[in-house]
Design a protein around this motif. Sequence first.
Motif, mmCIF file in Angstrom:
data_model
loop_
_atom_site.group_PDB
_atom_site.id
_atom_site.type_symbol
_atom_site.label_atom_id
_atom_site.label_comp_id
_atom_site.label_asym_id
_atom_site.label_seq_id
_atom_site.Cartn_x
_atom_site.Cartn_y
_atom_site.Cartn_z
ATOM 1 N N THR A 1 0.810 -1.220 0.000
ATOM 2 C CA THR A 1 0.000 0.000 0.000
ATOM 3 C C THR A 1 0.838 1.262 0.000
ATOM 4 N N ALA A 2 1.859 1.308 0.798
ATOM 5 C CA ALA A 2 2.620 2.543 0.947
ATOM 6 C C ALA A 2 3.513 2.834 -0.241
ATOM 7 N N THR A 3 3.481 1.979 -1.267
ATOM 8 C CA THR A 3 4.312 2.225 -2.450
ATOM 9 C C THR A 3 3.472 2.387 -3.708
ATOM 10 N N THR A 4 2.161 2.544 -3.564
ATOM 11 C CA THR A 4 1.290 2.641 -4.729
ATOM 12 C C THR A 4 0.612 4.003 -4.778
ATOM 13 N N ILE A 5 0.543 4.557 -5.977
ATOM 14 C CA ILE A 5 -0.119 5.843 -6.206
ATOM 15 C C ILE A 5 -1.052 5.671 -7.400
ATOM 16 N N ALA B 1 1.773 2.548 -15.460
ATOM 17 C CA ALA B 1 0.953 2.128 -16.592
ATOM 18 C C ALA B 1 -0.284 3.004 -16.656
ATOM 19 N N ALA B 2 -0.782 3.186 -17.868
ATOM 20 C CA ALA B 2 -1.969 4.008 -18.090
ATOM 21 C C ALA B 2 -3.124 3.125 -18.532
ATOM 22 N N LEU B 3 -4.328 3.470 -18.076
ATOM 23 C CA LEU B 3 -5.549 2.768 -18.437
ATOM 24 C C LEU B 3 -6.511 3.761 -19.067
ATOM 25 N N ALA B 4 -7.383 3.234 -19.909
ATOM 26 C CA ALA B 4 -8.414 4.073 -20.531
ATOM 27 C C ALA B 4 -9.717 3.299 -20.529
ATOM 28 N N GLN B 5 -10.742 3.909 -19.999
ATOM 29 C CA GLN B 5 -12.056 3.288 -19.943
ATOM 30 C C GLN B 5 -13.104 4.391 -19.897
ATOM 31 N N THR B 6 -14.199 4.159 -20.558
ATOM 32 C CA THR B 6 -15.301 5.116 -20.548
ATOM 33 C C THR B 6 -16.584 4.378 -20.195
ATOM 34 N N ALA B 7 -17.631 5.140 -20.076
ATOM 35 C CA ALA B 7 -18.931 4.531 -19.784
ATOM 36 C C ALA B 7 -19.398 3.642 -20.933
ATOM 37 N N LYS B 8 -18.991 3.958 -22.147
ATOM 38 C CA LYS B 8 -19.398 3.154 -23.287
ATOM 39 C C LYS B 8 -18.679 1.805 -23.338
ATOM 40 N N SER B 9 -17.495 1.734 -22.723
ATOM 41 C CA SER B 9 -16.749 0.471 -22.746
ATOM 42 C C SER B 9 -17.033 -0.401 -21.525
ATOM 43 N N HIS C 1 -10.306 6.602 -26.037
ATOM 44 C CA HIS C 1 -9.202 7.315 -26.665
ATOM 45 C C HIS C 1 -8.210 7.906 -25.657
ATOM 46 N N HIS C 2 -8.715 8.459 -24.554
ATOM 47 C CA HIS C 2 -7.863 9.215 -23.645
ATOM 48 C C HIS C 2 -7.626 8.436 -22.338
ATOM 49 N N VAL C 3 -6.498 8.726 -21.737
ATOM 50 C CA VAL C 3 -6.134 8.085 -20.465
ATOM 51 C C VAL C 3 -7.118 8.525 -19.381
ATOM 52 N N SER C 4 -7.618 7.546 -18.633
ATOM 53 C CA SER C 4 -8.536 7.861 -17.535
ATOM 54 C C SER C 4 -7.952 7.537 -16.159
ATOM 55 N N ARG C 5 -6.878 6.755 -16.141
ATOM 56 C CA ARG C 5 -6.289 6.361 -14.854
ATOM 57 C C ARG C 5 -4.836 5.981 -15.066
ATOM 58 N N VAL C 6 -3.989 6.346 -14.102
ATOM 59 C CA VAL C 6 -2.566 6.003 -14.158
ATOM 60 C C VAL C 6 -2.202 5.289 -12.857
ATOM 61 N N LEU C 7 -1.563 4.130 -12.995
ATOM 62 C CA LEU C 7 -1.110 3.343 -11.845
ATOM 63 C C LEU C 7 0.401 3.506 -11.709
ATOM 64 N N ILE C 8 0.851 3.829 -10.502
ATOM 65 C CA ILE C 8 2.275 4.090 -10.273
ATOM 66 C C ILE C 8 2.727 3.288 -9.061
ATOM 67 N N ASN C 9 3.883 2.665 -9.159
ATOM 68 C CA ASN C 9 4.527 1.991 -8.035
ATOM 69 C C ASN C 9 5.847 2.693 -7.743
ATOM 70 N N THR C 10 6.138 2.861 -6.464
ATOM 71 C CA THR C 10 7.356 3.566 -6.062
ATOM 72 C C THR C 10 8.166 2.692 -5.119
ATOM 73 N N THR C 11 9.379 3.125 -4.871
ATOM 74 C CA THR C 11 10.179 2.481 -3.837
ATOM 75 C C THR C 11 9.648 2.900 -2.472
ATOM 76 N N LEU C 12 9.970 2.114 -1.449
ATOM 77 C CA LEU C 12 9.472 2.383 -0.110
ATOM 78 C C LEU C 12 10.035 3.707 0.413
ATOM 79 N N GLY C 13 9.135 4.579 0.813
ATOM 80 C CA GLY C 13 9.533 5.872 1.345
ATOM 81 C C GLY C 13 9.489 7.002 0.352
#
Length: 429
Positions: free
Chosen positions: A95-99, A129-137, A253-265
């Motif tokens: 948890t503490a390494t995810t944004i 990583a980037a995700l794209a999703q809409t109400a139509k999908s 077409h457009h990015v709706s969410r971005v998942l990021i992982n980081t190092t601890l701290g």
Amino acid sequence: MPPHRRLLHRRPSLRRPSLRRSSLRRLPRVSGRGRASRMDMRDLWAESLAGVLARPVRSALTTLGTVLGITTLVITMGIAATAGNQIVGRFDELTATTISVDVPANRDPLVTWEAAAELTRLRGVTSAAALAQTAKSAALTVRANNLVDPTAVSEQSMNVLAATPELPTAAKGRMIQGRFFDAGHDRRGDRVAVLGEQAAKLLKITALENAPAVFIKGRAYTVIGILGDLRREEVLGASVIVPRSVGADFDVHHVSRVLINTTLGAADMIAKQVPTALSPNRAAELHIAAPPSPKRAREGVESDVNGLFLILGLVSLVVGAVGIANVTLVTVMERIAEIGLRRSLGAARRHIAAQFLLESTLIGLTGGVIGTSVGVVAVVAVSAARQWTPVLDVQLALAAPVVGAVVGLLAGLYPALRAARMEPVDALR
């Protein structure tokens, strides 16, 4: 007979039976008026130690109660601290390494696909990583074949989303079968798809050797992999994932969410830098979901676990104290004659009380030292068996013997007062 020979001849007749010097030293000094004045600490220590060693088996069994209490206290506190550290460590890892960055829907893209891919250039970012999703999908009809079978359910309602090739790493998952699409599939616009593990089960796709396909809006998409064991974004397990170039088939077409992982701290620092890195001119419109402070979570977990195990340790310690009090009281009743003799020879009430208090304190201190040693060894052994890092407060290890001595002192208080209240005549009768 010469005078000097008469003196030598009379000297044996002047001899009297005398007490041993050690016994004389142990007796309390008596003042000229016949009242007991004081008892030397060395004498008190010697008498108390002799009283403990006079009944070694009983003293050992009494000490065992304190040993069990202190051992339980040290083990519970040590295991609690160690387990709390492990729990918080897992929390930090997952948890503490995810944004997460939520991108509001807009005609103009707030975040480009290329900007999300370049986040790994920030120091402290391990994957993105980037995700794209809409109400139509969302909730599209997906079929595993193009045949209509009235006796079986061949259609499932699933979410379809587009993603970048780094999604498995960013979602902390793994490919159970096949592979994930790469930049080549995206660049060529190949109609390929990756199913989540749950989606594959619903569509009854268990093998990829024959290149199975799924049909969405009448178009076939070849299944090249199954994604599972997701530790974040578990909703992907029931989704169909396609390359971003294919997302146009579903008005994605457009990015709706971005998942990021980081190092601890590094999560706090990255959370401040990500909006500007993704959209320099419109950073305020992005919604950043950063992890809570791991320090506060660590303190909360350790406090809860320590509080629970502390109660168990104190209960065991009280049981040991009751055992010391019971045995000390029995010892007092068995030594009534000794108490009466000491009182008749000039021992004061405080001398008798001090002796029994010191005896019970010695028993408690011995049990505390042994219990602390056994507890520390047990914590290290359990941690080694579980491959944990042992965590034990040094102050607890140093204070545990003192706690044992205090428990012995309190446990012997009532028996000592009862012994001190005995009158010499009643005791000797």
